[in-house]
Scaffold this motif. Sequence first.
Motif, PDB file in Angstrom:
ATOM      1  N   TYR A  38       0.842  -1.207   0.000  1.00 22.89           N
ATOM      2  CA  TYR A  38       0.000   0.000   0.000  1.00 22.89           C
ATOM      3  C   TYR A  38       0.868   1.245   0.000  1.00 22.89           C
ATOM      4  N   ASP A  39       0.380   2.311  -0.645  1.00 21.14           N
ATOM      5  CA  ASP A  39       1.097   3.592  -0.645  1.00 21.14           C
ATOM      6  C   ASP A  39       1.084   4.215   0.741  1.00 21.14           C
ATOM      7  N   SER A  40      -0.042   4.054   1.441  1.00 15.99           N
ATOM      8  CA  SER A  40      -0.231   4.765   2.712  1.00 15.99           C
ATOM      9  C   SER A  40      -1.357   4.091   3.473  1.00 15.99           C
ATOM     10  N   GLN A  43      -4.587   4.967   1.704  1.00 16.31           N
ATOM     11  CA  GLN A  43      -4.921   4.202   0.498  1.00 16.31           C
ATOM     12  C   GLN A  43      -5.334   2.780   0.861  1.00 16.31           C
TER      13      GLN A  43
END
Length: 435
Positions: A38-40, A43
């Motif tokens: 995951y990007d963050s 997200q």
Amino acid sequence: MSDEDWGFDTAQVHAGAAPDPGTRARATPIFATSSFVYDSAEQAAAQFLLDDVEGFGYTRMGNPTTAVAERRIAALEGGADAVATASGQSATALALLNLLRSGDHIVMASQIYGGTTNLLVQRFAEIGITTTAVPVGDLDAWRAAVRPSTRAFFVESIGNPTGAVADLPALAAVAHDEARVPLVVDNTLATPYLLRPLEHGADVVVHSTTKFLSGHGTVIGGVVVDGATFDFGAEPERWPGFHVPDAGHGTEGYWARFSPQRQAYSRRLRSTVLRDYGPAPSPFNSFMLIQGLETLSLRMRQHVANAEAVVAHLRSHPQVLSVHHPSVPGTPFAEVAQRLLPRGGGAIVSFDIDGGLDAGRRFVDGVRLFSHLANVGDVRSLVIHPASTTNSSQPTEQLAAAGIGPGLIRLSVGIEDPADLIRDLDRAFLAAQSG
Ligand SMILES: *Cc1c(COP(=O)(O)O)cnc(C)c1O
């Protein structure tokens, strides 16, 4: 890239794929990974809430290699979306479980693949879903079988093994106007090259991609294609699965959230049914499927030409009582086949051999080029005697309704030289005689 305008031969090579942005790999790579970073935190949460449905999270719900196969098959079938599964059986099971729950009812054609009959009649009964089988061409029988609890019609475009062709426009009219249910079509034997059921009124198409779509006989797979044509919003109380919010997926149902993108059925299939039951395809198998898809039309043209040569030979053979294939004139299905299958009736040819069960067994022992096995749709020619193998677990009256007599032989005609195939069949006919 606009996939819409491409002809079939272009779409089967290009639809759904582009050079890999990270590596510039031209062919679709095998993304052998269970999960995606995951990007963050934001997200990650958006993916779980289905606010972000573009990215990948976990290969059980989607994978970049599999996604290319899905987009390509959706393009070839003219569908809005597609979801790949681990087998044809799981594609059928999930396509129907996305529509039905305990207490619901299916009307299906009796002339279909024995494995599907087992699934719908036996396994589904164990979880409270009942099924009525009717002759595929008897529209009044379809009408009479409909109950208040009916939620799906199920049929094969070309029935396995006897080639019964479904009159899809007529069945779709009964499904939609009278039963108010979707028409689900197993298009395995026709492939989208010969027939695109969504153009004839079907709402959902399933395939065993194990067969012609792969063509090489090396991997098991399935796919569900959504036409996004059925209006689950017209009578919401009949389709609670599309209207009751799903735990963890926000406060709206799939219909409200995803019908504007024409993805209500396919999104629920992926994010609920496939997620929870779990029969996801391996990315390696999806890669193999893509290799097959690229030559589908070329193979189907040769399959059809060879099948027609075999049909002509069988029809003039003294040991053959009857031949079953959509191209045979004078059958109850000949008119429907002419209307729906202008490119030919596919490569599954079956026939009743003189001498019944014993002659059938001797015949399959007598081939050398044909392979005696339980598959269809391989580039290699295949043969089986259904009464003693694939359909031996079915009760006699179910076999009779499916058109499977004791001397029925099923051929899956491959892409070899037709003269060699006919010579091999004649060798087996000789063996069948010497009983
Ligand atoms: C083989 C087949 C299936 C089942 O597919 P699998 O990939 O073997 O699970 C379903 N329908 C038809 C018409 C088939 O021929």
